[in-house]
Design a protein around this motif. Sequence first.
Motif, mmCIF file in Angstrom:
data_model
loop_
_atom_site.group_PDB
_atom_site.id
_atom_site.type_symbol
_atom_site.label_atom_id
_atom_site.label_comp_id
_atom_site.label_asym_id
_atom_site.label_seq_id
_atom_site.Cartn_x
_atom_site.Cartn_y
_atom_site.Cartn_z
ATOM 1 N N ASN A 134 -4.300 38.163 29.245
ATOM 2 C CA ASN A 134 -3.148 39.049 29.266
ATOM 3 C C ASN A 134 -3.163 40.032 28.114
ATOM 4 N N GLY A 135 -4.007 39.790 27.156
ATOM 5 C CA GLY A 135 -4.007 40.612 25.959
ATOM 6 C C GLY A 135 -2.885 40.226 25.013
ATOM 7 N N ASP A 136 -2.331 39.011 25.164
ATOM 8 C CA ASP A 136 -1.251 38.551 24.300
ATOM 9 C C ASP A 136 -1.741 37.737 23.117
ATOM 10 N N ARG A 137 -2.888 37.106 23.320
ATOM 11 C CA ARG A 137 -3.387 36.219 22.266
ATOM 12 C C ARG A 137 -4.783 36.660 21.847
ATOM 13 N N LEU A 138 -5.074 36.341 20.614
ATOM 14 C CA LEU A 138 -6.381 36.693 20.078
ATOM 15 C C LEU A 138 -6.977 35.429 19.466
ATOM 16 N N VAL A 186 -19.658 32.148 18.709
ATOM 17 C CA VAL A 186 -19.019 32.931 19.762
ATOM 18 C C VAL A 186 -17.794 32.194 20.250
ATOM 19 N N VAL A 187 -16.763 32.959 20.591
ATOM 20 C CA VAL A 187 -15.573 32.350 21.180
ATOM 21 C C VAL A 187 -15.100 33.277 22.296
ATOM 22 N N THR A 188 -14.631 32.666 23.383
ATOM 23 C CA THR A 188 -14.100 33.496 24.463
ATOM 24 C C THR A 188 -13.170 32.668 25.340
ATOM 25 N N PHE A 189 -12.278 33.355 26.047
ATOM 26 C CA PHE A 189 -11.372 32.677 26.969
ATOM 27 C C PHE A 189 -12.013 32.631 28.338
ATOM 28 N N ASP A 190 -11.764 31.552 29.073
ATOM 29 C CA ASP A 190 -12.268 31.506 30.439
ATOM 30 C C ASP A 190 -11.205 32.030 31.402
ATOM 31 N N ARG A 191 -11.391 31.787 32.693
ATOM 32 C CA ARG A 191 -10.510 32.375 33.692
ATOM 33 C C ARG A 191 -9.063 31.950 33.488
ATOM 34 N N MET A 192 -8.169 32.918 33.570
ATOM 35 C CA MET A 192 -6.735 32.720 33.402
ATOM 36 C C MET A 192 -6.411 32.065 32.071
ATOM 37 N N SER A 193 -7.335 32.164 31.123
ATOM 38 C CA SER A 193 -7.138 31.669 29.759
ATOM 39 C C SER A 193 -6.740 30.204 29.713
ATOM 40 N N GLN A 194 -7.347 29.433 30.613
ATOM 41 C CA GLN A 194 -7.028 28.007 30.604
ATOM 42 C C GLN A 194 -7.676 27.301 29.429
ATOM 43 N N HIS A 195 -8.878 27.750 29.079
ATOM 44 C CA HIS A 195 -9.591 27.130 27.978
ATOM 45 C C HIS A 195 -10.239 28.196 27.118
ATOM 46 N N ILE A 196 -10.654 27.709 25.947
ATOM 47 C CA ILE A 196 -11.487 28.550 25.094
ATOM 48 C C ILE A 196 -12.904 27.985 25.163
ATOM 49 N N ILE A 197 -13.882 28.838 25.307
ATOM 50 C CA ILE A 197 -15.275 28.380 25.253
ATOM 51 C C ILE A 197 -15.825 28.779 23.887
ATOM 52 N N LEU A 198 -16.344 27.811 23.196
ATOM 53 C CA LEU A 198 -16.860 28.045 21.852
ATOM 54 C C LEU A 198 -18.365 27.780 21.845
ATOM 55 N N GLY A 199 -19.101 28.733 21.361
ATOM 56 C CA GLY A 199 -20.545 28.546 21.236
ATOM 57 C C GLY A 199 -20.927 28.380 19.785
ATOM 58 N N THR A 200 -21.923 27.537 19.521
ATOM 59 C CA THR A 200 -22.280 27.276 18.122
ATOM 60 C C THR A 200 -23.747 27.569 17.860
ATOM 61 N N ASP A 201 -24.005 27.733 16.615
ATOM 62 C CA ASP A 201 -25.378 27.856 16.127
ATOM 63 C C ASP A 201 -25.968 26.451 16.052
#
Lengths: 352, 718
Positions: free
Chosen positions: A109-113, A170-185
Motif C-alpha cells: 500500500n505504500g504505508d509501511r517501510l 535484502v528485505v522485501t514484502f510478499d503478496r498483499m504484504s502478508q510477510h517479509i522475506i529477508l535474504g542474508t549473506d
Amino acid sequence: MNEQLVVRPISLNGHNRPVKRVLFTRDGDFFVSSSTDRTCVLWRTSNAHITGVYKHEAAVETMDLSPDDKLIAAGGFGGINIWDLFSGRLVGRIEGKNYAPVWLAFDCNGDRLAVVSSKRMNTAASLRIFDVSEMKKNETDKPVVLDINDTPYISKPESLSTFLLQRATVVTFDRMSQHIILGTDCGSDGEGELYKIDPETLEIVGEPVYAHESAVAQIEFSLDYTHFLTCGYNDKQAKLWDSATMECIKTYNMKVPCRGGAIHPHIDQIILAGGQDARDVTQTGSTEDQFHIFFYDKIMAEPLGELSGHFGPVHCLAFSPSGKEIASCSEDGTVRLYVFVDGDSYLKWHSV
Amino acid sequence: MQTERMADLDARVEELLANESFEDQVVIDEEKLLGEPLAILDESFASIVYVTGLPVTAQAKCDKLCAVALKRIAALMRKPFKPVFYDMPINPESGSSFGYLFIECVDKEEAEELIEAVDGQFMMKDKYPLTASAYSSIEALRNIPDEFDAQAVRDAQEKYHEPIIVDDWLMDDRARSQAALVVGDHLDLQWHDTITGFDTATDMPFNPSTHKLHWTKNGSFLLARTADAKVAELLGGDNNGDLTTLISHPNMAGMMTSNTERYIVTVSTGMPGAEGPLRGPHMAIWDKLNGNKRIKVLPMFDLDTKGKYPSNCPTPLQFSPSDKFIAYGYEQRIQIYSTKDLRKPVRVLQLPGLVDFSWSPADDFLAIFQVEDNNRPAKASIINVPKLCRQLVSRNLYGVKSCAITWHPHGYYFATTTERAVRNGSTTNIDIFRVKNPAVPIETLEYREKKVTGIAFEPRGFRLAISLGEEVEARAAALSGEDNVEQLIQPKAVDIYTLTDIKQGALRREVELAHPAHTLSWSPAGRMLVLQSGPAQESGVNRWVDANNGEVVATREFPYMDTAAWDPTGRAYAVYTSYDRMPDYAGVEMFSHRGQALAADKIKNLVSFMWRPMPESVLTEEDKREINYKEDAKAFERVDTALRLSMDEDEAAKRRLIRLKWTDWQKECHQAVADLAEAWKAAAPVQYARMVHKDDFVEVEMEFARQRSELEDLEKDE
C-alpha cells in the motif's frame, strides 16, 4: 533463438559514482536510479531525459518506490529520506545516529517501510518497520521527521538474532504484504538463507530456507507475486522460488557472478546480469562478455541470448511494465536503457 | 519357318504325351524331337561391305571412280587391298551411279577392318564423306527416316547420355549447406543446418595421403589430384562422389577450374621426352564439355626466373567471370584469348613493368598493375575486354614500394593498396575505384602513421574493413647468440568505412575498433565481420563485429584453431582443429552468425574440413522478382519451428511436460491467490479496496488466460 534482437541501447550519464539501484514506475513512463554519489535521478523513459534529481546527505545505498508511485525512499548512512516522487518535495525523514540502512522496501500500500540496517559503532543491526502513511499525506513543505526508535516494530533479539541481522542483505514484502522475506549473506556457516517474517510481530515464520552458497544479492518478485527470483552473487546462480511454499522451482546457471535480475512481465523470460567485482578481476581469468545482460528462458532455464553494454559490474536490472524497455545500472557509473525498436522483436526470443 | 517348326514340335510332343502313360519314365530325346538340326545362319554376306558417299557419275566414268575409291580405301587401310569382287550399281533411269559401292572382302575380319578404316573418312580431300557398313546392316539402315527428326535424336541422346546433374544439392528443400570432411580414410559429404547440425549425405572411401582435394568454384565438383601427380579427378554427379571426369597429365603440380566450371587447367612441371612446349613446365586447358579434350597448351615459366610472368599474380592464367576470355600474362605482356578459338590470342597488350592483373568477379573487366620504371610512373588501370580492351580508368602513382590489388566480391569496387616512399618515411594509400559508376571516380585513403596489413570488402554490401598495424621490433635470438632484430608489423586496430553513396561525403569512417586482426573475414551475407587475431597456426581470438554499429557481439578464444571459415550462405561459422594439429581437440565447432555457440563436434581423425562453395544464385532476374520474402520467411520459420520440435521427440515431449507443469502450477497459484483475495474481500472490504496490486492481479489473470489459450491452439495445430 538465432533471431537478431533489434534493440536500441542508450547510455545515460547522470551519475558520477557507481549506480546501485534502478526501478521503473508502475506505468513505465519514468524510471529512477540511485547512486552512491548521494543522488537519485528520475528519468523519462520516452526520451531518456533527466526529469528530477533527489539529493541525499549520504551515499544512497538503497532505494525503493512506493507501489502507487507516490513516494520514493532512499536510504544512506545517517537516515532515510522520503520524497514525493513527482513534486520532489521532501515529505519525510527517518533519522538515527549511526543508522546504516542496507535495504529498504515499501509494502503493497505504500504505508509501511521495512528497513534492514547493519551495525555501525554502537547502533546494532536491526530490522525495523516504519509507518510512513503520515508522510504520504503530508502536503506541507516541512518534512515529517521520525526517529528510528519511534516505531513499535523493531526486531527483538529473541526472535531475530543480531548475528542474523548483521548478515541481512535484502528485505522485501510478499503478496498483499502478508510477510517479509529477508535474504542474508553467508555467515561463518557459509550459506545465504531466506527467512519469512511476520510483519506485525517480527518473528520468523517457518523454517529458514537455504538459498545460495553465497549472499542473496537481490529478491525480485514476479508481477503476480506467485514466484520470485533471487540472485546468489558468488555462486553464479539465480533461483526462482514459489512464494507460497518457499521451494526452489528453477535454477539458472551463469558464467559470471550474478547480482541483478528481472522477470519479464508477460513473457516467460528473465534477464540476469552481474560480473566480477573490480577488485576480483585480477585474481581470476575474465572475459569481455562478463558484464553483458543475459536472457534466459524462465521455464526451461536455458540461455537465449545476451546484450552488451556495460564495462563494469551490473548492480541492478529492471523491466518496464510493458516489457519493451530494460534499464540497467552498473559500477561504471552509467545507467543504460535498452529499447526494443520493433515492439515485437523480443518475442522471437521466445523459444519453442 | 521357325514358327512352323515350333508348331510342329508342339504337335509331336502332344502326340507323345497322349500315347505314353505318365506312370512310366518319359525320356524325351531332343534331337529326335527336333529332327534336323537348325540351319546355321548364312554368314556368306558378312564379308561384303557397302560404302556410300561416293560422287554420282555417269556410267562411263564408273570404272575410273571405282579404281580411285579402291585406291583411297587401300590408303586408309594402310595395306595393299584387293577386293574379291566389287560392284557399283547403275541407275537404269538416269544412267548414272547411285553413289554407292559394294565390296566383297576375303573374309569377315578384313571386312571389319575396312569398315573401321573407311567409316567417317573422306575422299578427294574433304569433299566426299564416306560411310562404310556391313551388307547385313542394310536392313537396319533402310529404316532410318529420310527426314531429320531433331527431337528423336535428342530423346535418344538423353536416353543414352544422361547429363550429369550437378546442382541437385542446391535444390534441397531446406536449403542446407554442405561441407566435405575428410575423416580418417573416408570422405564425408555432410549436410549442415544450424538447427539439426550435421547429417551425412555421402560417405565414400578416400585416401587423404594419396589425393589432394578441393572444391571447384561453384561447388559442383570436387577436384582430386593424386599425390603421384598423374591424374586429376572430378567428383560430382547424382550421388555426389561419382567420378565424372578423369584427366591424365604427367607431373601435375596444380589444377584449377574456370569460373563456369567448363574448363580445367592443369599445371605440369614438364614431360621429359615430349616435344615442343610440353617438354618444359606448361599449363594445359581441358574442355570438359567437349569430351575432356586438351584444347590449349601454354608454356609456364620457371618460378625462379624473375620477370618472366607477373610476380604478384597467383596464377599467370586467369579466366574471365563469363569464361569468354582468358588472360595469360608473361614477360610484360598479357595475351587475351577468346575461349571460342584458342589458336591465336585476340589481343596482345604490351605492359612494361606488369606485376599483377586480375579479372573483376562480375564483369569482363581486367585490372592491371604496373610498377615504376625509370621515367614511367607506376600505373593501375582497368580495361573493358569485350569492348576492344578500352581503358576504363587509370591512375599513376609515384614512389611505390609495394602494392596489392583487391576487387569487391561483386565487382562494385576495386582497390589498390600501395606503400609509397615519401620525404620522411613511408605512407600507405588505398585508392578505391567505383567501377559501377560510369565515370569511375577514384577516392584515396591515406595512412601515414599506421601500416595497412589487409583490406576486405563486404560481400553484398558497401563497406570496406581495413586492418591496421604498427611496426614493432621483434628480437629473436639466433643460434649464433647474436640478436636478430626484425621489423614486424603487428596488427592493432580495424577501421570500417562505408562507400554507399559518393554524394554523401564520399568515404565515411563508420567504425573504429581497437582490436587486432590478422585476418578479416566478412560473412558472405554481409554485415557481420569476424576479426581473427593471432597469426595462422597459432591460438587465435575470434571477435564477431556487427558492422552496423561496430559492436563486438561475441568473443571466442580457440587455443588450437586450424582454420575458421564462413558457411557460403553466412548462416554459420565453423572453426576446425585437425588431428595433425592437436589430436585431443580434433573436431569442428559451429557458431551462429552472431557468434553464439551452436555445436561442438569432436571428430576423431579429422583431416580436413571444407565448406562446399555455392553459386551466387541459380535464379534468373524474373524469378528473383517473384520471391515474396515476407511470406517465404513465415513458411521457413514454420518449418524451422516444427523441425526444432521434432528434432528430438523425447526432448520435445520433456519440454512440453515442463511447460505444462509450469502453467498448471501457475494456474494453481492464481486460484489460491484468487481464493485468498475473495476471503479478504469478505472479511475486510475496506482494506481490500486499498490493495494496490488488485489491478495487477486482474491484468495478470487475463494475460495468463490469453497465453493458455494460445498454447492450447498450438497443441491443437500439432
